[in-house]
Design an enzyme around this catalytic site. Structure first.
Site, PDB file in Angstrom:
ATOM      1  N   HIS A 107     -15.840  42.441  44.076  1.00  0.00           N
ATOM      2  CA  HIS A 107     -15.918  40.777  44.648  1.00  0.00           C
ATOM      3  C   HIS A 107     -17.435  39.690  43.338  1.00  0.00           C
ATOM      4  CE1 HIS A 107     -13.935  37.514  45.868  1.00  0.00           C
ATOM      5  NE2 HIS A 107     -14.574  36.948  47.009  1.00  0.00           N
TER       6      HIS A 107
ATOM      7  N   ASP B 183     -12.682  45.142  43.432  1.00  0.00           N
ATOM      8  CA  ASP B 183     -12.666  44.151  44.125  1.00  0.00           C
ATOM      9  C   ASP B 183     -11.807  44.426  45.760  1.00  0.00           C
ATOM     10  OD1 ASP B 183     -13.123  41.210  45.966  1.00  0.00           O
ATOM     11  OD2 ASP B 183     -13.046  40.409  43.837  1.00  0.00           O
TER      12      ASP B 183
ATOM     13  N   SER C 125     -12.188  32.878  43.926  1.00  0.00           N
ATOM     14  CA  SER C 125     -11.924  33.323  44.474  1.00  0.00           C
ATOM     15  C   SER C 125     -10.700  32.563  45.901  1.00  0.00           C
ATOM     16  CB  SER C 125     -12.741  33.240  45.596  1.00  0.00           C
ATOM     17  OG  SER C 125     -12.866  34.708  46.973  1.00  0.00           O
TER      18      SER C 125
END
Length: 704
Positions: A677, A642, A556
């Site tokens: 995600h 995501d 991320s």
């Protein structure tokens, strides 16, 4: 026949801001409904499958190691709420947990029932079985799981796609029947009013920002739900909850640098929320209800200016609920201690804070006169993490705590406030021949380019050969998030093969206090990247590892870190593992219509309206700074659904790397075609994903 690496076509698209034009050849990959885009992602997946096929035996071995060390049929330590003990069960062969409860023995029953995995407790009720909810779906995520104060109703929500939009449902726990009420497209979370007939939930805007709080009355259609709060400013997220006492419902509005709270007596759920302290730009605060000297008070943590100095690490004050601005200081500001939370119980407070890059917890008794003597709960390990567990009862005589370290499996304790006794309720079982004494952890310090000392956490197996060892260097460094010591069953598969695991606690995180964060964001963001490079160089210079034996790892915002160091210092790493990486930050942060963009301006700066920010972000954006040079082996993993870091970022990054870089180091992109995600769902699928990554790491550092 061996597949050739996929080559994405180039479709030049110009993006012009502040007099600068960037030609983006791969922006066309953003349209995931385009069959050509899907075909490209599937071609990359096929190429990755082929290039890693030889690692299948190692992947299977690691998967079996994780499985064999995990007590698959297990249960959590029961937590008392009202007249019930609540806990979850996991069952061998099942991917998701089962939520259960059993009745307490009596009002003075504060000792959890004995844990016997696989054996029902007397009077056990199954509240929700995640395996049943997940049937027929490739993805399943539980959002809300909220019990009404009287224990008769359950509100829970599920996401079966991975896009973090949940369907909220209700269950009568006395009859087992599902209520007719069903609310789609909610954000995770649900909060009951104390009357057990009203529930508050949130919805999101087109950018996936929770912006509206709704009140729902059971038995009425969704069309009659009332919007009780709406935040139009796109920099702010909204949340709803209640105080620990359950006397007040609380709505919190927060950007990265500013917060505001609203309150309502829970006994009056159809009343109007009123502001606690009006927001002021750059001031953050939180408020918790306490009863002190028989009066309702708010405990307020804030970082406002005190005596002319910004209290960046926060101060703790108290104030009457009737006048929250009338503050009395309880704990003054400290440059060395970052106050993080103050939680109130009927007879004591619990303070959570951070000192010397480690979490701490202290208990502060309440007396008839006010406050007793604070006591910090101590543990005898060099590196550790301690924090509050589930403590739903206002008048409970115990405090549930969680403790772990890199080498100590998670432990659950009950701390008896009156006696100071610390009762171990459970230690995470690790099956097989695991012995914590076979592993060691220690703190080291690297020195950054500007002389700042950067903490490193180093974990290895005792007796591993000295000299340059294979090493996995993990980093994050954003949002003031701290990478605290934690135990991992899966990580043993690396440590037992001689791999050293290291966390670089770089600036942009929160390990060393608020200043650590402030010096790794917006126009100081590059400190995050150069700190990581300094840590890598330190590990090489001190002989812990060598450049051809080290893999960098981050996900991320930590994936942004991976992309940046790939450009900055590719020669320091044999490989880079990037999960859902934020590698095209400038494109995303320039587009207010994309999910989460506007609220992110406080973290990265606003390049749309500020040329200095635009130029600074352009200078470090991984995608825009790919060069014709040798890069290490790269494995990028993403998910097509995501909503936080869109799949298109790593897809574009890999396409540009493939077209630009020199050398023959492998470059792989793996896209999960039915996940969000957090990646795949279900514990077995997650273990397989970890095994896939670890096998690649071991192969890259030559430790397989």
């Amino acid at each position: 026949m061996s597949l050739i690496p996929p080559v994405a076509k180039k479709v030049p698209a110009e993006r012009t801001h502040h007099g600068h034009t960037f030609v983006d050849d791969y922006e066309w990959l953003r349209d995931k409904d385009n069959a050509e885009v899907v075909a490209y992602l599937e071609a990359e997946n096929a190429y990755t499958d082929e290039q890693t096929a030889a690692l299948e035996p190692l992947r299977e071995k690691i998967f079996q190691e994780i499985k064999s060390r995990t007590q698959e049929t297990d249960m959590s330590v029961p937590t008392r709420m009202g007249k019930w003990w609540y806990y979850s069960r996991s069952v061998e062969g099942k991917s998701y947990t089962v939520q259960c409860r059993c009745p307490i023995a009596g009002e003075d029953d504060w000792t959890p029932p004995n844990l016997t995995p696989g054996v029902e407790l007397a009077g056990e009720q199954i509240l929700m079985d995640g395996n049943v909810e997940a049937e027929g779906h490739e993805f399943f995520s539980l959002g809300a799981f909220s019990i009404s104060e009287d224990g008769t109703l359950l509100a829970y929500s599920v996401d079966i796609v991975g896009d973090e939009r949940y369907t909220l449902r209700f269950k009568n726990l006395e009859t087992g029947e599902m209520l007719a009420d069903e609310i789609p497209d909610t954000a995770p979370g649900a909060t009951w009013a104390i009357d057990h007939s009203h529930v508050f939930y949130m919805t999101v805007d087109d950018s996936w920002r929770p912006d509206t709080v709704w009140r729902h009355k059971l038995g009425t259609p969704q069309s009659q739900d009332v919007s009780v709060f709406h935040e139009p400013d796109e920099r702010y997220w909204v949340s709803v909850g209640s105080t620990r006492s359950e006397k007040y419902l609380m709505i919190w509005v927060g950007s990265k640098v500013t917060s505001e709270g609203w309150m309502l007596e829970s006994a009056n759920p159809e009343g109007d929320f009123r502001v606690i302290i009006p927001r002021r730009e750059g001031v953050e605060y939180g408020a918790e209800h306490a009863v002190i000297g028989g009066e309702d008070r708010f405990l307020i943590l804030h970082n406002d200016v005190v005596d002319g100095v910004k209290a960046e690490n926060f101060v703790l004050v108290e104030a009457p609920v009737s006048d929250p601005t009338n503050m009395t200081t309880l704990i003054e500001h400290s440059a060395d201690v970052r106050l993080e939370e103050a939680e109130a119980f009927a007879g004591h407070l619990v303070l959570s804070y951070r000192r010397e890059a480690l979490t701490r917890v202290a208990v502060w008794p309440l007396t008839d006169d006010g406050y007793g003597e604070r006591h910090e709960i101590d543990f005898d390990e060099e590196l550790f993490s301690i924090g509050m567990g589930s403590n739903p009862e206002w008048a409970q005589p115990t405090i549930r705590l969680g403790f772990t370290s890199f080498i100590t499996p998670g432990q659950v304790y009950d701390y008896y406030v009156a006696s100071g006794e610390l009762a171990l309720r459970k230690s995470q079982p690790v099956l097989g021949d695991f012995d914590a004494s076979n592993y060691e952890q220690r703190r080291d310090w690297a020195v950054a380019d500007d002389g700042t000392r950067i903490p490193l956490s180093i974990v290895r197996r005792v007796g591993a050969p000295e000299g340059p060892a294979p090493l996995l260097l993990y980093g994050y460094g954003s949002y003031e998030a701290s990478i605290d010591p934690s135990f991992s069953v899966a990580r043993l598969s690396l440590l037992d093969r001689g791999v050293v695991f290291v966390v670089a606690h770089v600036r942009g995180g929160g390990e060393m206090g608020r200043h650590w964060y402030e010096n790794g964001k917006t126009l100081t963001k590059k400190n995050t990247f150069t700190d990581f490079v300094s840590c890598a160089k330190h590990l090489i210079d001190t002989g812990v590892t060598a450049a051809d034996r080290m893999v960098a790892d981050g996900g991320s915002a930590g994936g942004l870190l991976m992309g940046a160091v790939a450009n900055l210092a590719p020669e320091l790493f044999a490989g880079i593992l990037a999960n859902v990486p934020f590698v095209d930050p400038l494109t995303s942060i320039l587009d207010p219509s994309l999910p989460l963009t506007v609220i992110e301006w406080d973290e990265w700066g606003d390049p749309l309206h500020n040329k200095d920010v635009y130029d600074y972000m352009r200078s470090y954006s991984p995608y825009e700074n790919v060069e014709a040079k040798d890069y290490p082996a790269i494995l990028a993993i993403t998910s097509i659904n995501d909503t936080r870091v869109l799949y298109v970022e790593p897809a574009k990054w890999v396409a540009k790397l493939r077209a630009t870089k020199t050398g023959d180091a492998p470059l792989l992109l793996k896209t999960e075609m039915s996940a969000g995600h957090g990646g795949v769902s279900g514990r077995y699928e997650k273990w397989k994903e970890v095994a896939f990554e670890f096998a690649w790491v071991l192969d890259t550092v030559g430790a397989n």
